[in-house]
Design a protein around this motif. Sequence first.
Motif, mmCIF file in Angstrom:
data_model
loop_
_atom_site.group_PDB
_atom_site.id
_atom_site.type_symbol
_atom_site.label_atom_id
_atom_site.label_comp_id
_atom_site.label_asym_id
_atom_site.label_seq_id
_atom_site.Cartn_x
_atom_site.Cartn_y
_atom_site.Cartn_z
ATOM 1 N N SER A 154 0.827 -1.210 0.000
ATOM 2 C CA SER A 154 0.000 0.000 0.000
ATOM 3 C C SER A 154 0.858 1.256 0.000
ATOM 4 O O SER A 154 0.454 2.304 -0.505
ATOM 5 N N ASN A 155 2.066 1.128 0.550
ATOM 6 C CA ASN A 155 2.962 2.281 0.636
ATOM 7 C C ASN A 155 3.909 2.395 -0.554
ATOM 8 O O ASN A 155 4.163 3.501 -1.047
ATOM 9 N N ASP A 156 4.436 1.249 -1.019
ATOM 10 C CA ASP A 156 5.478 1.363 -2.061
ATOM 11 C C ASP A 156 5.008 1.030 -3.484
ATOM 12 O O ASP A 156 5.673 1.386 -4.451
ATOM 13 N N LYS A 157 3.845 0.348 -3.604
ATOM 14 C CA LYS A 157 3.298 -0.034 -4.922
ATOM 15 C C LYS A 157 4.352 -0.718 -5.806
ATOM 16 O O LYS A 157 4.369 -0.566 -7.025
ATOM 17 N N SER A 158 5.214 -1.474 -5.166
ATOM 18 C CA SER A 158 6.288 -2.164 -5.868
ATOM 19 C C SER A 158 5.781 -3.454 -6.510
ATOM 20 O O SER A 158 5.032 -4.216 -5.888
ATOM 21 N N ASP A 159 6.207 -3.734 -7.734
ATOM 22 C CA ASP A 159 5.839 -4.978 -8.401
ATOM 23 C C ASP A 159 6.394 -6.185 -7.651
ATOM 24 O O ASP A 159 5.759 -7.250 -7.616
ATOM 25 N N ILE A 160 7.560 -6.026 -7.077
ATOM 26 C CA ILE A 160 8.177 -7.127 -6.318
ATOM 27 C C ILE A 160 7.327 -7.445 -5.090
ATOM 28 O O ILE A 160 7.042 -8.609 -4.790
ATOM 29 N N THR A 161 6.892 -6.393 -4.404
ATOM 30 C CA THR A 161 6.048 -6.602 -3.226
ATOM 31 C C THR A 161 4.713 -7.210 -3.618
ATOM 32 O O THR A 161 4.208 -8.125 -2.958
ATOM 33 N N LEU A 162 4.143 -6.722 -4.719
ATOM 34 C CA LEU A 162 2.863 -7.249 -5.181
ATOM 35 C C LEU A 162 2.971 -8.737 -5.512
ATOM 36 O O LEU A 162 2.059 -9.511 -5.226
ATOM 37 N N ALA A 163 4.073 -9.138 -6.123
ATOM 38 C CA ALA A 163 4.277 -10.547 -6.452
ATOM 39 C C ALA A 163 4.304 -11.399 -5.187
ATOM 40 O O ALA A 163 3.719 -12.495 -5.138
ATOM 41 N N LYS A 164 4.957 -10.879 -4.145
ATOM 42 C CA LYS A 164 5.005 -11.604 -2.873
ATOM 43 C C LYS A 164 3.616 -11.676 -2.242
ATOM 44 O O LYS A 164 3.218 -12.721 -1.712
ATOM 45 N N VAL A 165 2.877 -10.572 -2.306
ATOM 46 C CA VAL A 165 1.514 -10.538 -1.764
ATOM 47 C C VAL A 165 0.631 -11.544 -2.497
ATOM 48 O O VAL A 165 -0.107 -12.323 -1.880
ATOM 49 N N SER A 166 0.709 -11.536 -3.824
ATOM 50 C CA SER A 166 -0.130 -12.420 -4.639
ATOM 51 C C SER A 166 0.159 -13.885 -4.337
ATOM 52 O O SER A 166 -0.759 -14.711 -4.249
ATOM 53 N N GLU A 167 1.422 -14.201 -4.168
ATOM 54 C CA GLU A 167 1.810 -15.577 -3.852
ATOM 55 C C GLU A 167 1.247 -15.998 -2.492
ATOM 56 O O GLU A 167 0.724 -17.105 -2.331
ATOM 57 N N PHE A 168 1.333 -15.097 -1.528
ATOM 58 C CA PHE A 168 0.858 -15.433 -0.182
ATOM 59 C C PHE A 168 -0.665 -15.469 -0.130
ATOM 60 O O PHE A 168 -1.239 -16.222 0.655
ATOM 61 N N ILE A 169 -1.320 -14.660 -0.954
ATOM 62 C CA ILE A 169 -2.787 -14.695 -1.021
ATOM 63 C C ILE A 169 -3.258 -16.068 -1.503
ATOM 64 O O ILE A 169 -4.225 -16.622 -0.972
ATOM 65 N N LYS A 170 -2.591 -16.626 -2.499
ATOM 66 C CA LYS A 170 -2.958 -17.959 -2.993
ATOM 67 C C LYS A 170 -2.843 -18.994 -1.876
ATOM 68 O O LYS A 170 -3.711 -19.854 -1.703
ATOM 69 N N GLU A 171 -1.765 -18.912 -1.121
ATOM 70 C CA GLU A 171 -1.569 -19.838 0.001
ATOM 71 C C GLU A 171 -2.644 -19.638 1.062
ATOM 72 O O GLU A 171 -3.183 -20.601 1.620
ATOM 73 N N THR A 172 -2.987 -18.384 1.317
ATOM 74 C CA THR A 172 -3.998 -18.061 2.313
ATOM 75 C C THR A 172 -5.365 -18.583 1.897
ATOM 76 O O THR A 172 -6.108 -19.156 2.708
ATOM 77 N N GLU A 173 -5.724 -18.396 0.634
ATOM 78 C CA GLU A 173 -7.017 -18.879 0.152
ATOM 79 C C GLU A 173 -7.090 -20.401 0.217
ATOM 80 O O GLU A 173 -8.151 -20.974 0.510
ATOM 81 N N SER A 174 -5.975 -21.063 -0.030
ATOM 82 C CA SER A 174 -5.927 -22.522 0.086
ATOM 83 C C SER A 174 -6.173 -22.952 1.536
ATOM 84 O O SER A 174 -6.885 -23.934 1.799
ATOM 85 N N GLU A 175 -5.608 -22.203 2.473
ATOM 86 C CA GLU A 175 -5.822 -22.512 3.892
ATOM 87 C C GLU A 175 -7.268 -22.227 4.298
ATOM 88 O O GLU A 175 -7.839 -22.940 5.128
ATOM 89 N N HIS A 176 -7.857 -21.194 3.710
ATOM 90 C CA HIS A 176 -9.280 -20.925 3.959
ATOM 91 C C HIS A 176 -10.125 -22.115 3.509
ATOM 92 O O HIS A 176 -11.064 -22.523 4.200
ATOM 93 N N ASP A 177 -9.793 -22.662 2.346
ATOM 94 C CA ASP A 177 -10.527 -23.822 1.833
ATOM 95 C C ASP A 177 -10.393 -25.011 2.784
ATOM 96 O O ASP A 177 -11.369 -25.732 3.037
ATOM 97 N N ALA A 178 -9.191 -25.214 3.304
ATOM 98 C CA ALA A 178 -8.948 -26.340 4.212
ATOM 99 C C ALA A 178 -9.766 -26.188 5.490
ATOM 100 O O ALA A 178 -10.374 -27.160 5.975
ATOM 101 N N ALA A 179 -9.798 -24.974 6.040
ATOM 102 C CA ALA A 179 -10.598 -24.729 7.248
ATOM 103 C C ALA A 179 -12.080 -24.913 6.947
ATOM 104 O O ALA A 179 -12.824 -25.491 7.754
ATOM 105 N N GLY A 180 -12.509 -24.439 5.770
ATOM 106 C CA GLY A 180 -13.906 -24.595 5.377
ATOM 107 C C GLY A 180 -14.299 -26.060 5.254
ATOM 108 O O GLY A 180 -15.401 -26.452 5.657
ATOM 109 N N ASP A 181 -13.403 -26.874 4.709
ATOM 110 C CA ASP A 181 -13.685 -28.302 4.570
ATOM 111 C C ASP A 181 -13.828 -28.971 5.938
ATOM 112 O O ASP A 181 -14.699 -29.834 6.131
ATOM 113 N N LEU A 182 -12.984 -28.585 6.885
ATOM 114 C CA LEU A 182 -13.078 -29.146 8.237
ATOM 115 C C LEU A 182 -14.401 -28.756 8.896
ATOM 116 O O LEU A 182 -15.046 -29.579 9.560
ATOM 117 N N LEU A 183 -14.815 -27.514 8.703
ATOM 118 C CA LEU A 183 -16.084 -27.067 9.267
ATOM 119 C C LEU A 183 -17.266 -27.818 8.660
ATOM 120 O O LEU A 183 -18.232 -28.146 9.356
#
Length: 236
Positions: A154-183
């Motif tokens: 949000s502060n630097d608008k760096s493509d490198i930072t965005l790539a890291k964010v996007s990668e971690f978002i995918k991992e996070t959404e996968s973990e959301h799916d796993a928690a949803g399946d357990l529920l």
Amino acid sequence: MINKIDKKDTLGQIVSNFPLASEIFNKYKIDYCCGGHDNLESALIEKNLNVAGILKELNEAYEVFVQSNNEYIDWRKESPINIINHIVRTHHAYTKKELPNIDLLMMKILKAHFSHHQELLLKLHKLFGLLKIELEEHLIKEEEVLFPLIEKYSNDKSDITLAKVSEFIKETESEHDAAGDLLKEIRELTNDFSAPKDTCTTFRLVYAQIEALEKDLFTHIHLENSVLFSLVSSEK
């Protein structure tokens, strides 16, 4: 009545526009958090539900909502930092408080009702234990890695930072799916959180607290998947 909600709208869009739709989705066991990218029609057809009937129910409820001039925060208009602060203060705090409380009560009913409900309780104890581990690790990863990365972007608008964010978002959404399946497994095992008739107040309390945790997690995951992550992706 003017229809505001269309059957081709995604579940995430509907709840973002009309937060009380979550109550209707919960009633019909429609997953609007992990399944937020699905459109309404396909989600209803998958569950063999009446598309026209539920669409009518949603639009009637929406009309009442608009006429009553209910005020709510449209998180899509807030900054990612404000959303993150709300998630941590509200949903993370609630989950961190409830997990150990439920775990303690789970041990009590496991001991008290083991002889009569051995199979049910052993499965429930295992599933909740897996959910607890999954969520505890997930919250820390969000607070220590994902959210600081989003703030940095949000502060630097760096493509490198965005790539890291996007990668971690995918991992996070996968973990959301796993928690949803357990529920989903827990809900099915407990017959929609209906405690056996011969059980005590503590047993029913455990079911009620897990169901409340489920509802809060649905709101929590929806806010991240359908709002926060979309805002971050569109910030560039």
